[in-house]
Design a protein around this motif. Structure first.
Motif, short mmCIF file in Angstrom:
data_model
loop_
_atom_site.label_atom_id
_atom_site.label_comp_id
_atom_site.label_asym_id
_atom_site.label_seq_id
_atom_site.Cartn_x
_atom_site.Cartn_y
_atom_site.Cartn_z
N UNK A 171 0.85 -1.19 0.00
CA UNK A 171 0.00 0.00 0.00
C UNK A 171 0.88 1.24 0.00
N UNK A 172 0.49 2.26 -0.79
CA UNK A 172 1.37 3.42 -0.93
C UNK A 172 1.53 4.20 0.37
N UNK A 173 0.66 3.93 1.34
CA UNK A 173 0.74 4.67 2.60
C UNK A 173 1.55 3.93 3.66
N UNK A 174 1.92 2.65 3.37
CA UNK A 174 2.51 1.83 4.43
C UNK A 174 3.91 2.31 4.78
N UNK B 55 3.99 1.41 23.61
CA UNK B 55 3.00 2.47 23.43
C UNK B 55 3.30 3.28 22.18
N UNK B 56 4.58 3.53 21.93
CA UNK B 56 4.96 4.38 20.81
C UNK B 56 4.65 3.80 19.44
N UNK B 57 4.86 2.50 19.28
CA UNK B 57 4.55 1.92 17.97
C UNK B 57 3.06 2.03 17.68
N UNK B 58 2.26 2.15 18.73
CA UNK B 58 0.82 2.24 18.53
C UNK B 58 0.33 3.67 18.45
N UNK B 59 1.20 4.62 18.12
CA UNK B 59 0.84 6.03 17.97
C UNK B 59 -0.48 6.19 17.23
N UNK B 60 -1.46 6.80 17.89
CA UNK B 60 -2.77 6.97 17.24
C UNK B 60 -3.47 8.27 17.64
N UNK B 61 -3.62 8.48 18.95
CA UNK B 61 -4.45 9.60 19.41
C UNK B 61 -3.95 10.95 18.91
N UNK C 299 -3.79 8.99 7.86
CA UNK C 299 -3.08 7.72 7.77
C UNK C 299 -1.61 7.95 8.07
N UNK C 300 -1.34 8.83 9.02
CA UNK C 300 0.03 9.21 9.34
C UNK C 300 0.79 8.07 10.01
N UNK D 32 0.94 3.92 11.63
CA UNK D 32 0.50 2.58 11.25
C UNK D 32 -0.84 2.23 11.86
N UNK D 33 -1.04 2.62 13.11
CA UNK D 33 -2.31 2.32 13.76
C UNK D 33 -3.47 3.03 13.08
N UNK D 34 -3.21 4.28 12.63
CA UNK D 34 -4.24 5.00 11.89
C UNK D 34 -4.54 4.30 10.58
N UNK D 35 -3.49 3.78 9.94
CA UNK D 35 -3.69 3.09 8.67
C UNK D 35 -4.58 1.87 8.88
N UNK D 36 -4.32 1.15 9.98
CA UNK D 36 -5.16 0.00 10.28
C UNK D 36 -6.60 0.43 10.48
N UNK D 37 -6.79 1.56 11.17
CA UNK D 37 -8.14 2.10 11.39
C UNK D 37 -8.81 2.43 10.06
#
Lengths: 313, 358
Positions: free
Chosen positions: A80-83, A243-249, A265-266, A268-273
């Protein structure tokens, strides 16, 4: 975002107390009350942690209709181009944040520990801990005002750096630093308090002996306190890494506040969302989470072995 | 909705959406599950009612020729201007985009600090690029889109924005920021923007708070040589009825009432109604309020001038512009130079959402 440093402080304290006070084994006839205490946690961990994780593993290897997909989801997600940009963003953020955290938390903890006046030490610890008391999203909201040069209390500083509008502040190049600062501001306080507790564990006789031998404060810090803190620093590293790898909020709220100038989609967690809820692709979302899990486990293993987290002294 | 689909229950009977990207997915089956939105033009809503909406009002709701939602309000882009300031400076209203650009040059030299528009919002492409017939979002089917940003139509609008940004008459600032209010209260000569700017920005004490009798509106501008003007559209809510609803008739009645009844659309609604009969009365009511310095007829004209070459896909063009063009422009690049980057960004996002790109 670090999760609940408070409970970590409790377990950390309990571990050190248990090691020094009670002998191994227990007197016969005692009810294993420990298991009762742990049972509720185990149930909840199973229901809300283990079973969803297993569900995600199943999702990651299947297609939408339930057939076996092999590694298709992983290939789709990685190409994916955003990954790759998201990986880069999270890596940069992690590097900046972890370095900041380790250096400043240790220095600040050493300072707080060294302060002679009792009231000063207590006040400092309270002040450091305060930002962490703000729940995650509300602290980011606070930062939205700090980052806007027209509304910020530090607008002078922002103007000095040549940042005259909100859009200039949230330029893509500045984002890893901004997120690292926000995460540090919320998370550092709890860790300083923990490090302070760890420093209290360093026996005063050793420090006295060093002082008699002529060591100054810096040498005591480098030669005695730091090596003894190694385990705690490794612990802080592992927890912050997870915690850091899961950067989302932070990027999610900043994305909404900036009307999508910060992309949704900044990280990885946002991309998953996005995969789950914008593209209706739960399998892809699960694949991303598994990748995150594997990477976080690998990095944590490095911290654990290098930091000697499970060594018994 | 994905979660309701997975659970197999819990869908709301009616949904209001402020985005125009929802019919694109709500009309389709996803993951084998029934499409969420009920088809409205196959007997559920009377044809007479459907015909009563303004021309093109139901375009965001129409996928593959079937109508999946009713439009609540229109958001056609018009040319708002401050009549008092224009008269005071002795300027006349431009009649083409070229004249608009020339006016910007004049304002920059004669009255620096005043602006004739803004280009810092996510919907900037919908106001300027859409109105220039730029083919950045030509949705040709439920999963097909044509994207061409290297056309003269796109370049002329991009070049206009670049020129006016450089002389600070169309700055890159979002209208919903404290920065905009602080810097430009009393300094807005003109503002191309959607119909809802009137209540959201001009007649809003929290924003520009323009006093009564100053705000005028002109029809959308054509480019020189185009036979007639077209304009863009920035939003406008839509009402969906769930295909899973156990109260289909009641849900439909509600949605029909709320989009067509005078009691709401004329008396209470802040936005320009999509239902033509209600719109006429709404405009009359606004005219009677004596807030505006001119007649509101241009807004009515503009309602039927929305260009149909810019479609409504599942992906958000606003988000793509915001993350691609806005940071690029803030760091000093020109929009003309960024057009190929914009093209790639749109194509990438469309492909990820399952579109075939031509």
């Amino acid at each position: 975002m670090t999760l609940a440093p408070a409970s970590d402080e409790l377990t950390a304290g309990a571990t050190s107390r248990r090691r020094s006070a009670r002998p191994e084994g227990r007197p016969p006839g005692r009810v294993p009350i420990g298991y009762v205490f742990v049972s509720l946690y185990t149930l909840l961990a199973l229901a809300f942690g283990i079973i969803p994780a297993l569900y995600a593993v199943v999702l990651a290897f299947t297609t939408t209709d339930g057939g076996f997909a092999g590694f298709d989801n992983f290939v789709k997600v990685v190409t994916d181009f955003r990954f790759l940009p998201a990986v880069l963003h999270v890596t940069l953020y992690l590097v900046i944040w972890l370095v900041m955290l380790v250096i400043f938390v240790v220095i600040l903890a050493l300072i707080v520990h060294a302060v002679k006046a009792r009231w000063a030490g207590t006040t400092l610890r309270f002040v450091y801990y305060l930002p962490g008391a703000l729940a995650g999203a509300s602290s980011v909201l606070l930062w939205l005002f700090v980052l806007d040069p027209t509304a910020s209390p530090v607008s002078g500083l922002l103007h000095l750096m040549g940042l005259n509008s909100f859009v200039q502040v949230i330029q893509p190049g500045n984002l890893p630093v901004i997120f690292a600062i926000i995460a540090f501001w919320t998370g550092a306080g709890g860790w300083i308090v923990i490090m302070y507790g760890a420093l209290n564990n360093v026996s005063t006789e050793v420090i006295e002996a060093a002082r008699i031998d002529g060591a100054n404060a810096a040498q005591i810090a480098m030669r005695i306190q730091l090596p003894m803190l190694r385990k705690w620093i490794a612990y802080m590293g592992v927890m912050s890494l997870a915690a850091g790898t899961q950067l989302f909020v932070e990027p999610q709220l900043l994305s909404q506040a900036s009307n999508a100038v910060v992309p949704n989609d900044y990280s990885l967690n946002q991309l998953a969302y996005q995969y789950a809820f914008q593209q209706n692709d739960f399998n892809g979302a699960a694949a991303i989470s598994l990748i995150l899990l594997v990477v976080a486990l690998l990095l944590s293993w490095v911290f654990v072995t290098r930091g000697g987290l499970f060594e018994k002294e | 909705m994905q979660l309701f689909d997975r659970a197999g229950k819990g869908w709301p009977d009616v949904v209001f959406s402020s985005q125009n990207t929802d019919a694109a997915w709500a009309s389709q089956k996803s993951g084998g599950k029934q499409a969420f939105a009920a088809v409205l033009d196959k007997g559920l809503v009377p044809q007479k009612t459907l015909d009563g909406f303004a021309t093109g009002a139901l375009n965001p709701c129409t996928v593959d020729g079937q109508v999946y939602c009713l439009r609540n309000d229109l958001a056609q882009a018009v040319l708002w201007y401050n009549k008092s300031l224009m008269d005071q400076f002795g300027y006349s209203i431009p009649t083409t985009w070229e004249e608009y650009e020339a006016l910007g040059q004049k304002v920059a030299t004669e009255h620096p600090g005043y602006i004739i528009g803004t280009a810092g919002d996510a919907w900037t492409p919908e106001v300027f690029m859409w109105a220039s017939k730029c083919e950045a979002n030509n949705i040709t089917g439920p999963k097909a889109v044509t994207v061409k940003t290297d056309t003269p139509e796109c370049k002329r609008a991009a070049s206009l924005l670049d020129t006016l940004r450089k002389n600070d008459t169309v700055p890159v600032v979002s209208v919903f920021t404290p920065e905009f209010v602080k810097k430009y209260t009393g300094k807005v000569l003109m503002m191309p923007g959607p119909a809802w700017y009137a209540g959201a920005i001009f007649n809003n004490p929290q924003s520009l708070n323009v006093p009564a009798g100053q705000l005028g509106v002109a029809a959308p501008l054509p480019w020189k040589g185009d036979d007639k003007a077209v304009t863009g559209n920035v939003g406008g809510g839509t009402w969906f009825v769930s295909s899973h609803s156990k109260n289909l008739k009641a849900a439909e009645k509600f949605v029909q009432y709320v989009t067509t009844a005078d009691a709401y659309q004329v008396d209470v609604a802040p936005g320009y109604p999509a239902y033509a009969a209600a719109a006429k009365k709404w405009v009359a009511k606004q005219d009677a309020s004596k807030y505006y310095a001119t007649s509101l007829q241009p807004i009515v004209t503009a309602a039927s001038q929305i260009w149909d070459g810019w479609g409504y896909g599942i992906f958000s063009q606003e988000a793509i512009w915001a993350k691609t063009i806005t940071p690029g422009v803030t760091s000093g690049k020109s929009i003309v130079d960024l057009l190929p980057t914009w093209q790639t960004a749109i194509e990438n996002q469309a492909k990820v959402d399952g579109y075939t790109v031509k």
